[in-house]
Design a protein around this motif. Sequence first.
Motif, PDB file in Angstrom:
ATOM      1  N   PRO A 136       0.808  -1.231   0.000  1.00  0.00           N
ATOM      2  CA  PRO A 136       0.000   0.000   0.000  1.00  0.00           C
ATOM      3  C   PRO A 136       0.839   1.278   0.000  1.00  0.00           C
ATOM      4  CG  PRO A 136      -0.190  -1.152   2.100  1.00  0.00           C
ATOM      5  CD  PRO A 136       0.507  -2.076   1.161  1.00  0.00           C
ATOM      6  N   ARG A 137       2.131   1.182   0.330  1.00  0.00           N
ATOM      7  CA  ARG A 137       3.003   2.343   0.226  1.00  0.00           C
ATOM      8  C   ARG A 137       3.324   2.660  -1.234  1.00  0.00           C
ATOM      9  NH1 ARG A 137       7.208   0.026   4.616  1.00  0.00           N
ATOM     10  NH2 ARG A 137       6.691  -1.830   3.364  1.00  0.00           N
ATOM     11  N   LEU A 154      -0.704  -2.320   5.450  1.00  0.00           N
ATOM     12  CA  LEU A 154       0.581  -2.605   6.078  1.00  0.00           C
ATOM     13  C   LEU A 154       0.395  -2.661   7.584  1.00  0.00           C
ATOM     14  CD1 LEU A 154       3.731  -2.836   5.634  1.00  0.00           C
ATOM     15  CD2 LEU A 154       3.793  -0.377   6.087  1.00  0.00           C
ATOM     16  N   VAL A 155       0.881  -3.743   8.199  1.00  0.00           N
ATOM     17  CA  VAL A 155       0.770  -3.887   9.643  1.00  0.00           C
ATOM     18  C   VAL A 155       2.128  -4.304  10.201  1.00  0.00           C
ATOM     19  CG1 VAL A 155      -1.673  -4.518   9.543  1.00  0.00           C
ATOM     20  CG2 VAL A 155       0.062  -6.315   9.481  1.00  0.00           C
ATOM     21  N   SER A 156       2.270  -4.204  11.517  1.00  0.00           N
ATOM     22  CA  SER A 156       3.492  -4.636  12.188  1.00  0.00           C
ATOM     23  C   SER A 156       3.132  -5.717  13.195  1.00  0.00           C
ATOM     24  CB  SER A 156       4.158  -3.450  12.887  1.00  0.00           C
ATOM     25  OG  SER A 156       5.325  -3.873  13.569  1.00  0.00           O
ATOM     26  N   ILE A 157       3.800  -6.853  13.086  1.00  0.00           N
ATOM     27  CA  ILE A 157       3.578  -7.976  14.002  1.00  0.00           C
ATOM     28  C   ILE A 157       4.926  -8.349  14.610  1.00  0.00           C
ATOM     29  CG2 ILE A 157       2.815 -10.366  14.233  1.00  0.00           C
ATOM     30  CD1 ILE A 157       0.537  -8.541  13.579  1.00  0.00           C
ATOM     31  N   GLY A 158       5.044  -8.198  15.918  1.00  0.00           N
ATOM     32  CA  GLY A 158       6.305  -8.527  16.575  1.00  0.00           C
ATOM     33  C   GLY A 158       7.463  -7.706  16.064  1.00  0.00           C
ATOM     34  N   PHE A 164      -1.608  -7.308   5.273  1.00  0.00           N
ATOM     35  CA  PHE A 164      -2.859  -7.963   5.642  1.00  0.00           C
ATOM     36  C   PHE A 164      -3.862  -7.746   4.516  1.00  0.00           C
ATOM     37  CE2 PHE A 164      -7.061  -7.890   7.784  1.00  0.00           C
ATOM     38  CZ  PHE A 164      -7.071  -9.212   8.204  1.00  0.00           C
ATOM     39  N   TYR A 165      -4.252  -8.853   3.863  1.00  0.00           N
ATOM     40  CA  TYR A 165      -5.199  -8.824   2.754  1.00  0.00           C
ATOM     41  C   TYR A 165      -6.577  -9.159   3.296  1.00  0.00           C
ATOM     42  CZ  TYR A 165      -0.979  -9.086  -0.173  1.00  0.00           C
ATOM     43  OH  TYR A 165       0.237  -8.844  -0.769  1.00  0.00           O
TER      44      TYR A 165
END
Length: 640
Positions: A136-137, A154-158, A164-165
Amino acid sequence: MPNKVVSPRDAAALVHRGDTVTTSGFVGAGVPDGLLKALADRFAETGEPGGLTLLFAAGQGDGKGRGLDRLAAPGLVERIIGGHWGLIPALAARAVAGELAGWNFPQGVISHLFRDIAAGKPGTLTHVGLETFVDPRREGGRISAAATDDLVELVSIGGAERLFYHAMPIHVALLRGSTADERGNITMEREALILDNLAQAMAARNSGGVVIVQVDQVVAGGSLCARDVVIPGALVDAVVEAPAELHPQTYASQYNRYFTGRYRAPEDGAAPLPLDIRKVIARRCAFELPVGGVVNLGIGMPEGVAAVAAEEGLLAHVTLTAEPGVIGGQPASGLDFGAATNTEAIIAQNQQFDFYDGGGLDMACLGMAEADRQGNVNVSRFGTRLAGAGGFINISQNARKLVFAGSFTAGGLAVEAGGGALRIAQEGRARKFIEAVQQVTFSGLRAARMQRPVLFVTERCVLELTPAGLRLAEVAPGVDPARDVLALMGFAPCEGEPRPMDARIFTDAPMGLRGDLLEIPLSRRVQFDAGRDLLFINLSRMAIRDRAAIAAVRAAVEAALAPVGRRVDVVVNYDLTRIDETLRHDWAEMVGDLERRLYGRVTRYSGSAFLRRQLGETLEAGRRGTIFDSEAAARAALRG
């Protein structure tokens, strides 16, 4: 139980205005053409259903009106989320023009999305697509301004970035099998692929939708073997028996018994490819095949690698795969692409992408249309022409080693190969190595940052990806580097002295590649790199069967380091190395002796988890350090 067999017209009537529809198929294999035609016919007659959303993973069409292009009439489809668009030019043109809202997502992501929708999850979380046009950027996978919704975030995990679709309910699944009984149980014994039929059926069922399956024959209820059933009748609402012309096995073959995996084709029947530009490129790519490894070959130019591997007697020593679920054997080409002969297994498409996304591929050979100075590659979008990414992003982001294959220029290029050299008879009109690609389908910056080995193979030269960008690594005999390579690039590659490409590539005779890859002498396995001040020991695929082999390795290391006269750091490749159980103690003693006398720091790697565990026991891992899963990891640990 009721008889679920209905007419095509009655099946089409189950699709309502505004429904989200998913379809099975890969190129021309497994496409429910009978159902697609019935849906198009109903819309032409009644103007219904209309306003559909179409969700598909792999490209489904022949570029000439079959497959999903049957649904191209204005008003029938309003939104499309698809993996590969190149085979559906009518729908692609409407999406590019903004006449419908279109998104292009990685094929494997959509394949996994089916499974996640079936499981009631909110979407698919993955690293696949980061730093490409799907991110998405950048473009978020949008094809035009008409695609206004944010379907990926766009997500941040750990502390790690992920994409994430978003999931969506599926109202109708249009699928295909071979045989149905009257209760709706579906087998696929004559299909070339299994694909995502079960996951799609579950996704539609659990979304409160309907499942319609096209088959080529119907039998009495309860007469199918339970182990042969791919889609249980409990998930199926309607079955349509299709005529042969709307149910070919692929768009190139009405029926090929060898594509079913139930029969083996003679392995000596295919004639060698002619020595043209495609074979020249395929030959150079074949030098990179990891004997004993698992490989993906993309559509187009890479297809020739399978034929070269067969000609060189290597098919038994590599496992070739294709993204719809084919494992082993020889992948087919053209409109048969996706099918294969003499396979070891045919699995579900989403499971194949599980393996790919997790790093299971030792090597991938993919096509390239444009590349730039940073090593970015575009295969998905060229102005108003939309090809789509297909499985390219999943594969290129995750294979341990990557080889891009394509001609150096395009449009009228003609070359002559023979006598160990290449001659450019007519130069192509279009340059493929340019300053900046139109769309980033593969991020060279990300690959360089992750220290992935990446080659760009053409008929006249080979370039390799470095942290500083592309470097000219090899030039074909007979080619002038300044005139035929550098002058035709949109940027200056990194400095370096290129070496000549192997002359056997340009000779119309077998190259003897099998011996090269299977019988590597110790003199080539143990090499000291003075520039990097490292000793490289390549024990890949080597069998240690007696004490003489151990002594030979010791002597080769001592000979390589004798001129150096000091301790050096060492990287050892243990990929597919076999050490006889009775010799493990002797091998460990030899390694310990070399460490005490000649080595500084040492790291080791192997792609096999089993072999890493076995070597850890043999070499007393607690004393000698971790055995890594890749060369990049081993080198990084050495630097650390």
